[in-house]
Design an enzyme around this catalytic site. Structure first.
Site, PDB file in Angstrom:
ATOM      1  CG  ASP A   1      -2.745   1.415   7.153  1.00 26.30           C
ATOM      2  OD1 ASP A   1      -3.583   0.542   6.859  1.00 26.30           O
ATOM      3  OD2 ASP A   1      -2.940   2.630   6.964  1.00 26.30           O
TER       4      ASP A   1
ATOM      5  CG  ASP B   1      -1.783   1.216   1.300  1.00 26.62           C
ATOM      6  OD1 ASP B   1      -2.533   1.431   0.339  1.00 26.62           O
ATOM      7  OD2 ASP B   1      -1.714   1.943   2.306  1.00 26.62           O
TER       8      ASP B   1
ATOM      9  CB  THR C   1      -1.758   4.271  -4.426  1.00 24.50           C
ATOM     10  OG1 THR C   1      -2.080   5.549  -3.890  1.00 24.50           O
ATOM     11  CG2 THR C   1      -1.526   4.408  -5.929  1.00 24.50           C
TER      12      THR C   1
ATOM     13  CG  ASP D   1      -4.032  -1.424   3.505  1.00 21.84           C
ATOM     14  OD1 ASP D   1      -4.517  -0.961   2.467  1.00 21.84           O
ATOM     15  OD2 ASP D   1      -3.159  -0.856   4.177  1.00 21.84           O
TER      16      ASP D   1
ATOM     17  CB  THR E   1      -1.122   6.565   1.920  1.00 20.28           C
ATOM     18  OG1 THR E   1      -1.340   7.131   0.635  1.00 20.28           O
ATOM     19  CG2 THR E   1      -1.141   7.661   2.971  1.00 20.28           C
TER      20      THR E   1
END
Length: 734
Positions: free
Chosen positions: A624, A430, A577, A628, A432
């Site tokens: 995170d 991922d 993303t 996700d 960010t």
């Protein structure tokens, strides 16, 4: 400041690591303490549980003494924090005592044995009437006292329906003892009491040494529990300081942590500043600076300053307690390689018993070498083929690898997934919060007024932006440690902000505002930066263009190295993303990604993982753990990164405490190194039997090569000790 970006840019969400719910875990490690229960009481339970050893408390009736010691207790939790460790020490002491007593009794047995007397050319010097009965009596003591752990283990294995090492040893020594006793009392033949006692001596010595090695290799939980201090300096309401046990700490209590002391509980610094060594908990080698408002972890080591900490978590809620739970869960979880080892151990037991019987039949009936010789061969075969090392080969590596990973902030929740990581072919990140920091930062600075430096333009802009809460404004303000004072600050709705700095009118505005003022933007660098998806803001001084800043989600400094490491291992790297394609392409180019999925909605991430899996690739998803979660669950290996002190990410198989993408590469390296150690141990544990069993059976007897029972015991014990030492040589690769 309102958003001054152009239409194509998006603001990255600054992801905060929190637990994802609804996954496939059995327990939520972050569950609060039940009502009415003192949170602090869990501290002692934490120590008690850790002392049980890596496999918890199970029914030990099926195990021999060494396996019993490795598992850690008598089937119940120790009564206090040190009992588990004391029990291990008692088991070691018991084997040591039995060894020395048996060894002392074995000396006269050897000296009075005809075979030894003949070897030493003593003639009849030590012979006397009734010496055979003395040898029988001493051997009987050695058999029942020294051999008792093995005989007891044999009964347990038979009752449990799982014959193994204790069965083989017991059958071997019982056969030798019964036959030799029968010879003493009239059966024709030659007793071999000296072989019996030396076999028991060697087996006791081997188990004693092995238990010490095993304890050293599997004390991961004890090491973690020892990170906590025994007492805390509690700040009382009247201002005095009182030393109290950890189980008396409550939420909201304040404790003083002096220099070089361990932090007694998870909490927040409310007074003072210092640096804290968290390396044993998170793997972060550099001491972390702590000031008022900073979170500290129980078990970390305070540096040079004294601080006051307000307790926020104790007992089962604490970070260390959750880590210990995860380590135990990983060590107890089934390993596919262990299943193979268990089946091999069972078959080796069958081979040993069958081989012993065939050896006895062959030498006594086919070759006619005599019953005594045939029994000695059969006993040696059964001893040398003991599968004990095979039973320890995998658990010891598991214990060491999970301890290493926990000390480095790499927490394994699912053992099978961790082992599968060695075969990964693609890792999806991922963007960010994983490859980037989830905050805006300045990537490029343009200066249009040649009378100004980059630093001067930045100081003017940061002074105005310091009063704005917009993420872009914060990204500019963060680039200056001490912003200049500003007067007459005013937001320009939808365009930017302005104010007076050092007597000059400063405006930090969007490209649209610049064009509306009739100012030309003819610098080609602006078009290049815009094409990369970056947000560009302009700085006007007294109505004239002074400079511009390009901002983007800051790429983590470790990201490029992480991608390079994974590529070096032959693993494809990809990124998911929700950002636009321009931003995604820029990040991919900067760090060297193989593939990018841009403008993906959160609910579409798991579909993208399926898409990569459909290519025939074994896939890991790294995120995170918040939005996700479905993708982490879909992947072959789900890796939650940046969990911090919240390690209850339910859908993750592996949890990385730090926000360092290089830890993903480290996990793959550790998985591969762990598997190599497992294979090495399996060969050490079972491979030597390919040579040893035929030698024990007497294949090279005609060439003068013959292994006795005692030497067979040496070989068997040596393989077990080698397995334990080899497991401890496992190291993490960075």
């Amino acid at each position: 400041m309102t958003d001054p970006s152009h239409d194509d840019s998006t603001t990255p969400a600054a992801s905060q690591p929190t637990a994802a719910h609804g996954g496939h875990a059995e327990h939520d490690l972050s569950d609060p303490v039940p009502p009415g229960e003192k949170p602090g009481l869990k501290q002692q339970e934490l120590r008690d549980a850790a002392e049980e050893g890596p496999h918890g408390s199970h029914d030990d009736a099926r195990r021999g003494p060494v396996e019993h010691a490795r598992r850690g207790n008598d089937g119940h939790k120790p009564g206090h924090g040190e009992m588990g460790h004391d029990h291990h020490a008692m088991m070691v002491a018991d084997f040591r005592r039995r060894f020395w007593v048996s060894l002392v009794l074995s000396v006269p047995v050897l000296l009075l044995s005809p075979a030894i007397q003949a070897f030493l050319r003593l003639g009849d010097a030590l012979r006397f009437p009734g010496d055979a009965l003395v040898v029988f009596a001493l051997s009987t003591v050695v058999f029942f006292y020294g051999g008792w752990p093995f005989l007891k283990g044999f009964v347990s294995e038979v009752k449990g329906g799982r014959p193994g090492m204790m069965t083989l040893i017991s059958v071997a020594i019982t056969t030798a003892y019964v036959y030799s006793t029968a010879v003493v009392f009239g059966l024709e033949g030659m007793p071999f009491f000296w072989e019996l006692v030396t076999l028991i001596d060697v087996m006791l010595l081997g188990h004693w040494v092995e238990m010490k090695s095993v304890m050293g290799a599997s004390k991961a939980l004890e090491e973690l529990a020892r990170l906590m201090p025994s007492e805390a300096h509690k700040l009382m309401p009247d201002g005095t300081v009182q030393d109290v046990p950890l189980d008396q700490l409550q939420h909201g209590d304040r404790v003083i942590v002096k220099p070089a002391e361990k932090v007694p509980a998870d909490g927040v610094v409310v007074d003072g500043q210092t640096s804290v060594n968290e390396s044993m908990l998170t793997g972060e080698s550099v001491p972390v600076s702590k000031t008022e408002g900073s979170a500290v972890i129980g078990g970390s080591i305070n540096g040079e300053g004294a601080v006051t900490v307000e307790v926020q978590k104790t007992g089962a809620e604490s970070f260390l307690s959750q880590v210990i739970d995860l380590v135990r869960e990983a060590q107890e979880s089934k390993s596919k390689t262990q299943d193979l080892a268990n089946r091999a151990a069972l078959w080796l037991t069958v081979v040993a018993l069958g081989g012993g019987a065939l050896t006895l039949f062959f030498w006594s009936l086919v070759m006619g070498e005599g019953f005594a010789f045939a029994i000695e061969r059969a006993v040696t075969v059964m001893v040398i083929a003991c599968p004990h090392a095979l039973g320890l080969a995998i658990p010891l590596v598991v214990a060491v690898s999970t301890a290493i990973s926990a000390r480095n902030g790499l927490l394994i929740r699912d053992r099978t997934a961790f082992e599968a990581a060695r075969n990964l072919q693609a890792v999806i990140f991922d963007k960010t919060g994983t490859l980037t920091e989830g905050r805006f930062g300045i990537t490029d600075t343009l200066v249009f007024d040649q009378t100004l430096t980059e630093e001067a333009v930045l100081r003017f802009a940061a002074a105005v932006e310091a009063l704005s809460e917009h993420p872009i404004a914060q990204g500019i303000a963060a680039a200056v440690e001490r912003p200049l004072p500003v007067e007459g600050f005013r937001a320009i709705p939808g365009k930017g902000a302005e104010g007076t700095v050092e007597g000059r009118r400063v405006q930090v505005v969007s490209p649209g505002y610049v064009r509306a003022q009739g100012l030309a933007i003819d610098d080609p660098r602006y078009e290049t930066l815009s094409a990369q998806g970056k947000t560009v803001v302009f700085v006007l001084l007294d109505g004239h263009l002074a400079g511009a800043f390009a901002l983007a989600d800051v790429i983590r400094p470790e990201a490029k190295g992480a991608i390079a490491d994974l590529k070096a291992m032959g693993i494809q790297t990809m990124m998911l993303t929700g950002d636009n394609r321009k931003v995604a392409a820029w990040v991919a180019e900067e760090i060297g990604l193989d593939d990018v999925f841009a403008e993906v909605l959160p609910e579409q991430k798991s579909d993208k993982v399926k898409e990569v899996q459909a290519r025939g690739l074994a896939v890991a998803m790294t995120g995170d753990g918040v939005n996700d979660a479905p993708a982490l669950a879909q992947a072959d290996v789900g890796i939650a990164i940046g969990a911090g002190t919240d390690v209850a990410v339910e859908t993750a198989d592996i949890i990385l405490v730090r926000s360092n993408p290089q830890d993903v590469a480290t996990i793959v390296k550790l998985s591969r190194a762990t598997y190599r150690k497992m294979i090495q141990n399996l060969w050490w544990a079972a491979g030597y039997n390919i040579v040893a069993i035929p030698l024990a059976a007497g294949v090279l007897y005609s060439a003068g090569v013959l292994l006795g029972p005692a030497m067979g015991a040496v070989f068997m014990s040596a393989s077990t000790v080698i397995v334990a030492i080899n497991a401890r040589l496992l190291k993490i690769e960075r």
